[in-house]
Write a protein that holds these residues in place. Structure first.
Motif, PDB file in Angstrom:
ATOM      1  N   MET A 232       0.829  -1.205   0.000  1.00  0.00           N
ATOM      2  CA  MET A 232       0.000   0.000   0.000  1.00  0.00           C
ATOM      3  C   MET A 232       0.865   1.257   0.000  1.00  0.00           C
ATOM      4  SD  MET A 232      -2.819  -1.289   2.811  1.00  0.00           S
ATOM      5  CE  MET A 232      -3.713   0.270   2.819  1.00  0.00           C
ATOM      6  N   ASN A 233       2.038   1.171   0.620  1.00  0.00           N
ATOM      7  CA  ASN A 233       2.959   2.301   0.635  1.00  0.00           C
ATOM      8  C   ASN A 233       3.501   2.567  -0.766  1.00  0.00           C
ATOM      9  OD1 ASN A 233       4.329   4.383   1.941  1.00  0.00           O
ATOM     10  ND2 ASN A 233       6.123   3.130   2.341  1.00  0.00           N
ATOM     11  N   LYS A 234       3.923   1.500  -1.457  1.00  0.00           N
ATOM     12  CA  LYS A 234       4.423   1.640  -2.821  1.00  0.00           C
ATOM     13  C   LYS A 234       3.313   2.113  -3.759  1.00  0.00           C
ATOM     14  CE  LYS A 234       8.548   0.052  -1.851  1.00  0.00           C
ATOM     15  NZ  LYS A 234       9.721   0.966  -1.848  1.00  0.00           N
ATOM     16  N   ALA A 235       2.097   1.692  -3.479  1.00  0.00           N
ATOM     17  CA  ALA A 235       0.972   2.038  -4.357  1.00  0.00           C
ATOM     18  C   ALA A 235       0.685   3.529  -4.364  1.00  0.00           C
ATOM     19  CB  ALA A 235      -0.278   1.269  -3.932  1.00  0.00           C
TER      20      ALA A 235
ATOM     21  N   ASN B   7      13.981   4.751  -5.489  1.00  0.00           N
ATOM     22  CA  ASN B   7      14.434   3.677  -4.602  1.00  0.00           C
ATOM     23  C   ASN B   7      15.757   4.024  -3.954  1.00  0.00           C
ATOM     24  OD1 ASN B   7      14.232   1.104  -3.396  1.00  0.00           O
ATOM     25  ND2 ASN B   7      15.518   0.175  -4.977  1.00  0.00           N
ATOM     26  N   ILE B   8      15.953   5.302  -3.636  1.00  0.00           N
ATOM     27  CA  ILE B   8      17.241   5.713  -3.088  1.00  0.00           C
ATOM     28  C   ILE B   8      17.506   5.084  -1.723  1.00  0.00           C
ATOM     29  CG2 ILE B   8      17.373   7.882  -4.359  1.00  0.00           C
ATOM     30  CD1 ILE B   8      16.305   9.334  -1.967  1.00  0.00           C
ATOM     31  N   SER B   9      16.463   4.827  -0.936  1.00  0.00           N
ATOM     32  CA  SER B   9      16.678   4.189   0.366  1.00  0.00           C
ATOM     33  C   SER B   9      16.968   2.709   0.203  1.00  0.00           C
ATOM     34  CB  SER B   9      15.453   4.376   1.268  1.00  0.00           C
ATOM     35  OG  SER B   9      14.301   3.805   0.675  1.00  0.00           O
ATOM     36  N   GLY B  10      16.507   2.109  -0.899  1.00  0.00           N
ATOM     37  CA  GLY B  10      16.725   0.697  -1.130  1.00  0.00           C
ATOM     38  C   GLY B  10      18.162   0.346  -1.473  1.00  0.00           C
ATOM     39  N   PHE B  11      18.962   1.368  -1.809  1.00  0.00           N
ATOM     40  CA  PHE B  11      20.355   1.111  -2.126  1.00  0.00           C
ATOM     41  C   PHE B  11      21.237   1.102  -0.882  1.00  0.00           C
ATOM     42  CE2 PHE B  11      18.846   3.042  -6.176  1.00  0.00           C
ATOM     43  CZ  PHE B  11      19.061   1.942  -6.980  1.00  0.00           C
ATOM     44  N   GLY B  12      20.635   1.298   0.289  1.00  0.00           N
ATOM     45  CA  GLY B  12      21.390   1.261   1.531  1.00  0.00           C
ATOM     46  C   GLY B  12      22.197   2.519   1.785  1.00  0.00           C
TER      47      GLY B  12
ATOM     48  N   LEU C  19       8.445  -4.475  -4.964  1.00  0.00           N
ATOM     49  CA  LEU C  19       7.821  -5.502  -4.118  1.00  0.00           C
ATOM     50  C   LEU C  19       8.306  -6.895  -4.462  1.00  0.00           C
ATOM     51  CD1 LEU C  19       4.140  -4.163  -4.122  1.00  0.00           C
ATOM     52  CD2 LEU C  19       5.865  -3.864  -2.348  1.00  0.00           C
ATOM     53  N   LEU C  20       8.965  -7.052  -5.614  1.00  0.00           N
ATOM     54  CA  LEU C  20       9.479  -8.358  -6.014  1.00  0.00           C
ATOM     55  C   LEU C  20      10.625  -8.822  -5.116  1.00  0.00           C
ATOM     56  CD1 LEU C  20       9.499  -7.975  -9.919  1.00  0.00           C
ATOM     57  CD2 LEU C  20       7.844  -9.212  -8.498  1.00  0.00           C
ATOM     58  N   GLU C  21      11.125  -7.933  -4.262  1.00  0.00           N
ATOM     59  CA  GLU C  21      12.196  -8.332  -3.348  1.00  0.00           C
ATOM     60  C   GLU C  21      11.723  -9.389  -2.355  1.00  0.00           C
ATOM     61  OE1 GLU C  21      13.446  -4.869  -1.268  1.00  0.00           O
ATOM     62  OE2 GLU C  21      11.567  -4.627  -0.166  1.00  0.00           O
TER      63      GLU C  21
ATOM     64  N   VAL D 187      10.090 -11.950  -3.261  1.00  0.00           N
ATOM     65  CA  VAL D 187      10.325 -13.215  -3.973  1.00  0.00           C
ATOM     66  C   VAL D 187      11.812 -13.543  -3.955  1.00  0.00           C
ATOM     67  CG1 VAL D 187      10.060 -14.425  -6.165  1.00  0.00           C
ATOM     68  CG2 VAL D 187       8.325 -12.755  -5.438  1.00  0.00           C
ATOM     69  N   TRP D 188      12.631 -12.556  -4.299  1.00  0.00           N
ATOM     70  CA  TRP D 188      14.096 -12.687  -4.280  1.00  0.00           C
ATOM     71  C   TRP D 188      14.662 -11.286  -4.180  1.00  0.00           C
ATOM     72  CZ3 TRP D 188      17.717 -13.690  -8.965  1.00  0.00           C
ATOM     73  CH2 TRP D 188      19.014 -13.942  -8.501  1.00  0.00           C
ATOM     74  N   HIS D 189      15.582 -11.057  -3.264  1.00  0.00           N
ATOM     75  CA  HIS D 189      16.017  -9.697  -2.979  1.00  0.00           C
ATOM     76  C   HIS D 189      16.692  -9.018  -4.167  1.00  0.00           C
ATOM     77  CE1 HIS D 189      19.771 -11.926  -2.300  1.00  0.00           C
ATOM     78  NE2 HIS D 189      20.412 -10.773  -2.373  1.00  0.00           N
ATOM     79  N   LEU D 190      17.194  -9.797  -5.132  1.00  0.00           N
ATOM     80  CA  LEU D 190      17.841  -9.213  -6.294  1.00  0.00           C
ATOM     81  C   LEU D 190      16.900  -9.023  -7.481  1.00  0.00           C
ATOM     82  CD1 LEU D 190      21.299 -11.061  -6.387  1.00  0.00           C
ATOM     83  CD2 LEU D 190      20.821  -8.747  -5.579  1.00  0.00           C
ATOM     84  N   LEU D 191      15.686  -9.545  -7.375  1.00  0.00           N
ATOM     85  CA  LEU D 191      14.780  -9.529  -8.521  1.00  0.00           C
ATOM     86  C   LEU D 191      14.418  -8.120  -9.001  1.00  0.00           C
ATOM     87  CD1 LEU D 191      13.394 -11.365 -10.483  1.00  0.00           C
ATOM     88  CD2 LEU D 191      11.439 -11.560  -8.915  1.00  0.00           C
ATOM     89  N   PRO D 192      14.166  -7.132  -8.112  1.00  0.00           N
ATOM     90  CA  PRO D 192      13.902  -5.779  -8.617  1.00  0.00           C
ATOM     91  C   PRO D 192      15.059  -5.212  -9.436  1.00  0.00           C
ATOM     92  CG  PRO D 192      13.199  -5.959  -6.336  1.00  0.00           C
ATOM     93  CD  PRO D 192      13.961  -7.211  -6.640  1.00  0.00           C
TER      94      PRO D 192
END
Length: 525
Positions: A137-140, A361-366, A479-481, A483-488
């Motif tokens: 819902m956050n991504k949406a 996705n700047i926060s997703g890059f750590g 959100l595909l992370e 399934v697998w963290h590298l998939l996005p």
């Protein structure tokens, strides 16, 4: 005398055009603020289950916070406390370093979450607990916003062609302010996403109308320059977004802060000229002549007005309006232009998909989101200068293909760099964002030169629609992370590479005259 010849006579790059750009800069800086707003207002801070009610005979209340976490929250594989699960009962054996798994049954969070608000402050995630099973819902929220942008493009395009640039631009200003203010006072998630949808529609109007209005006051030889100047608004808006988000760290006030420049735009609108080109094309030659005279006076070219009369303006557009009326369908009627339409559509989708995959996705890059966003914004000016010289000497097709392939390459490399090596990740992600920015800059010019004049607006509308579709899908790919963290990252990388290869199928346009008719495309070898 054609209309572009009239602009040359009265000055197509003087004080009048400077005033036009400055007035519209006020509103255009809000575009990146809202388009990238989710990086901050939808940021997800570190969190864990609220275990305050987890008590075993009073012992639990006497423990320190660190001890409570040890006995109440299980650890992930990387050794960090779980964000979404808790122990059903306190596991006191962990206080004595005993790793017994007896009765170590875990459950989903039962009483909400505790958030670390030191980085993002109060966000949508903390307001409505949009984490764990509700993180979709956050991504949406970003997806729904960009669907609004996608809907707004044809809507405001039609309205501005029907009623004029200036009045509909004011409608876009007012509606953006109204919907943004209402969204900042939202009392529920549903209310918020509905208001963001309508905000997206309104901002789309500002985006397309302001760009067209600027270009319609520049002659052919100055349009590329004006396009580059206009694009710098994005950089300035990025810096403003970072400053406001870092200073406030509260999502409601952040929305109000990034929308506030539009108040000045509404005030400055009274000095904003209508498009004389549009007025003349719609038979309103007296009004067009008024703005032409105003332009000539500001540019110190009043002496040229003796030969420019309302009749001259009417003749200038009548010659251009003769002939067939073309539609979106004409993009697919004949082989060569069909190939251009299909390939350019895929390229636009890939460019937008990968660009916003990195930007949102700047926060997703750590990495630190504020520092990363600042670096991203700061590299845009030298990138645009570099792109200008590359296109001038090497062409559009190698620039478009190369920038997309390099985007995919940097995304691929980044997948194999651990998050603790932040300096290396920052460098790689910045380079990836830089070449992605280059691909976005090139695709505007490349597409404009590919389509013939009679269907150029239809072609740009079609490719922009596919780009906005890519932007709408891009946040959900994260959100595909689960399934697998590298998939996005793999998905963004694959799309960038695929669209880069498709770009290589497009014809080169460097130093070639712009095609006027579809037959000019079909006769090309």
């Amino acid at each position: 005398m054609k209309f572009d010849d009239i602009l040359l006579e009265i000055g197509s790059s003087g004080k009048f055009q400077v005033m036009l750009i400055l007035i519209q800069t006020i509103s255009r800086i809000t575009l990146p603020c809202h388009f990238l707003l989710n990086n901050f207002i939808a940021g997800v801070p570190s969190h864990h289950c609220d275990i305050s009610t987890l008590d075993g005979g009073g012992v639990f209340r006497n423990l320190t916070l660190e001890q409570r976490l040890a006995v109440g929250v299980p650890l992930e594989q990387d050794g960090t406390p779980s964000s979404c699960r808790m122990f059903e009962k306190p596991q006191y054996q962990y206080l004595s370093s005993q790793n017994s798994s007896e009765d170590s049954l875990t459950v989903e969070c039962q009483n909400g979450w505790v958030y670390d608000n030191s980085s993002f402050g109060y966000t949508l995630a903390t307001e409505w607990d949009l984490v764990c099973s509700r993180k979709g819902m956050n991504k949406a929220t970003a997806t729904i916003f960009f669907i609004g942008v996608m809907v707004g493009a044809p809507l405001y395009g039609f309205l501005s062609d029907r009623f004029g640039r200036r009045p509909i631009l004011l409608v876009a200003y007012l509606s953006t302010v109204i919907f943004a203010i209402i969204s900042s006072f939202s009392t529920s998630y549903v209310m918020f996403v509905i208001m963001r949808f309508f905000t997206g529609i309104s901002l789309s109007g500002i985006s397309i109308i302001s760009y067209v209005l600027n270009l319609e006051w520049f002659s052919i030889e100055h349009r590329t320059f004006s396009g580059v100047i206009i694009s710098l608004d994005w950089t300035v808006g990025n810096w403003i977004l970072i400053l406001i988000a870092y200073s406030i760290k509260e999502w409601r006030m952040t929305i109000l802060g990034v929308t506030s420049p539009l108040i000045l735009s509404i005030i400055a609108w009274r000095w904003l000229p209508e498009s004389a080109r549009w007025l003349a094309a719609n038979g309103k030659v007296e009004e067009a002549h008024y703005y032409i005279m105003k332009c000539a006076k500001m540019n110190n070219r009043s002496m040229c007005m003796a030969a420019i009369t309302p009749g001259t303006l009417l003749d200038s557009v009548q010659d251009q309006e003769k002939g067939n009326k073309y539609t979106f369908i004409d993009l697919f009627r004949t082989p060569n232009i069909r190939k251009i339409a299909l390939c350019s559509g895929i390229v636009w989708f890939g460019v937008a998909f990968s660009y916003y995959g990195i930007s949102l996705n700047i926060s997703g890059f750590g990495l630190n989101p504020y520092l990363t966003q600042f670096i991203f914004a700061s590299i845009e000016i030298p990138i645009r200068i570099g792109v200008y010289y590359f296109l001038k000497h090497f062409g559009r097709r190698p620039g478009q293909t190369g920038s997309l392939l390099l985007t995919g390459l940097f995304l691929f490399i980044n997948m194999f760099v651990s998050k603790d090596k932040w300096a290396i990740r920052t460098t790689i992600v910045t380079l990836g964002r830089a070449v992605s920015e280059a691909s976005f800059t090139i695709v505007y010019l490349f597409t404009t030169e590919l389509y013939p004049t009679v269907v150029r607006q239809n072609g740009l509308g079609y490719t922009s629609l596919l780009a906005r579709l890519g932007v709408s899908i891009s946040p959900l790919v994260m959100l595909l992370e689960d399934v697998w963290h590298l998939l996005p990252d793999i998905t963004y990388c694959a799309m960038a590479v695929a669209s880069g290869l498709v770009a290589s199928l497009l014809p080169e346009t460097l130093n070639r005259k712009l095609p006027q008719l579809i037959k000019d495309i079909e006769q090309t070898r």
